[in-house]
Each structure stands twice: as C-alpha cells, then as structure tokens.
Motif scaffolding. Structure first.
Motif, short mmCIF file in Angstrom:
data_model
loop_
_atom_site.label_atom_id
_atom_site.label_comp_id
_atom_site.label_asym_id
_atom_site.label_seq_id
_atom_site.Cartn_x
_atom_site.Cartn_y
_atom_site.Cartn_z
N ARG A 112 2.27 1.68 -3.47
CA ARG A 112 1.22 2.17 -4.37
C ARG A 112 0.97 3.65 -4.18
O ARG A 112 0.90 4.42 -5.13
N ARG A 113 0.89 4.08 -2.92
CA ARG A 113 0.66 5.48 -2.61
C ARG A 113 1.81 6.36 -3.11
O ARG A 113 1.60 7.41 -3.70
N GLU A 163 1.73 6.75 -6.84
CA GLU A 163 0.72 7.73 -7.24
C GLU A 163 1.26 9.14 -7.04
O GLU A 163 1.06 10.01 -7.88
N GLU A 164 1.95 9.36 -5.93
CA GLU A 164 2.54 10.67 -5.67
C GLU A 164 3.65 10.97 -6.69
O GLU A 164 3.77 12.10 -7.15
N GLU A 185 0.83 -1.21 0.00
CA GLU A 185 0.00 0.00 0.00
C GLU A 185 0.86 1.26 0.00
O GLU A 185 0.57 2.23 -0.69
#
Length: 135
Positions: free
Chosen positions: A108-109, A112-113, A105
């Motif tokens: 993934r975060r 995205e950033e 997670e």
C-alpha cells in the motif's frame, strides 16, 4: 449444515440491521424497566436482562463475523475478476489478501509512492513481487 447456517445467519443479520430490530429490542428493554417495580427491582429481575443481553451478544458476534467473512470473500473474488478483465492490470495483485499485514502495508505504501509525483523521473514498480523484494 453450511447452507443452513449461512441461510439462517444471512436472514438474522439482515433483520438485525433493520429499524424494526432496534425497535423490538428497545420495546423489550422498556418492558423490562416497567416490570422493575412489580419485581421490586430484585436481583433476579436484573439477572434476567443481563443473561438475555449476554446470550444475544455472544451469538450475534458469530453471526456478524460470518457475514463479514462472506462479504470480504465475495469482494475479493469480484476484485480479482476486475483485475483479470482490465487490460494492463497487474495480475500479481490477485490474492494479496493472503499476505501478512506487514506485506500488505508495504505494498500500500509503495503504491502511494508510485502514484505520487516523481520529481526525479523515477519509474513506478511494475509488480507486487518487486514491491515485496524491497522490504
């Protein structure tokens, strides 16, 4: 034993996902309903369908899980090969499916950033290790 189970699980899962399987199950339920008056809607009549559906459901859980496990492993192997084959791809992503849910997670975060617009001209992270170190 593994090959036999895999072959049987694959065939059964393939059949279970077809309209013919749904039609067969529906036909069996209709036959059961139509026999209700013959058996005076007895407890035994109800027990037959309850037992049958419980057994089928119990066995199907294992077959579905087996199919999902094989599909996921095959997908991971294919994605790993794509990562290896693509010039400039980050090989550090190979095998991340073995990390904890929290670690995945976070990655993934961070990804995205990384690909979101950077107003201050920040450079994207260059490896999974750097992403995990930030946790």
């Amino acid at each position: 034993m593994d090959r036999l189970f895999t072959a049987a699980a694959t065939r059964i899962a393939a059949f279970a996902g077809q309209p013919a399987a749904f039609t067969a199950a529906l036909a069996l339920i209709l036959i059961w309903v139509l026999t209700g008056p013959v058996f005076h809607y007895s407890d035994t009549w109800q027990l037959v369908v309850n037992t049958a559906t419980t057994i089928v459901t119990f066995l199907m859980v294992f077959l579905i899980q087996n199919s999902q496990n094989r599909d996921a492993a095959a997908m991971q192997a294919k994605l790993d090969e794509v990562i290896r084959a693509v010039e400039g791809a980050r090989n550090e992503f190979i095998g991340i499916e073995h990390l904890t849910d929290r670690e995945v997670e976070m990655i993934r975060r961070r990804l995205e950033e990384e690909f979101a617009p950077h107003p201050e001209g920040k450079k994207p992270a260059d490896s999974v290790e750097r992403l995990l170190e930030r946790m």
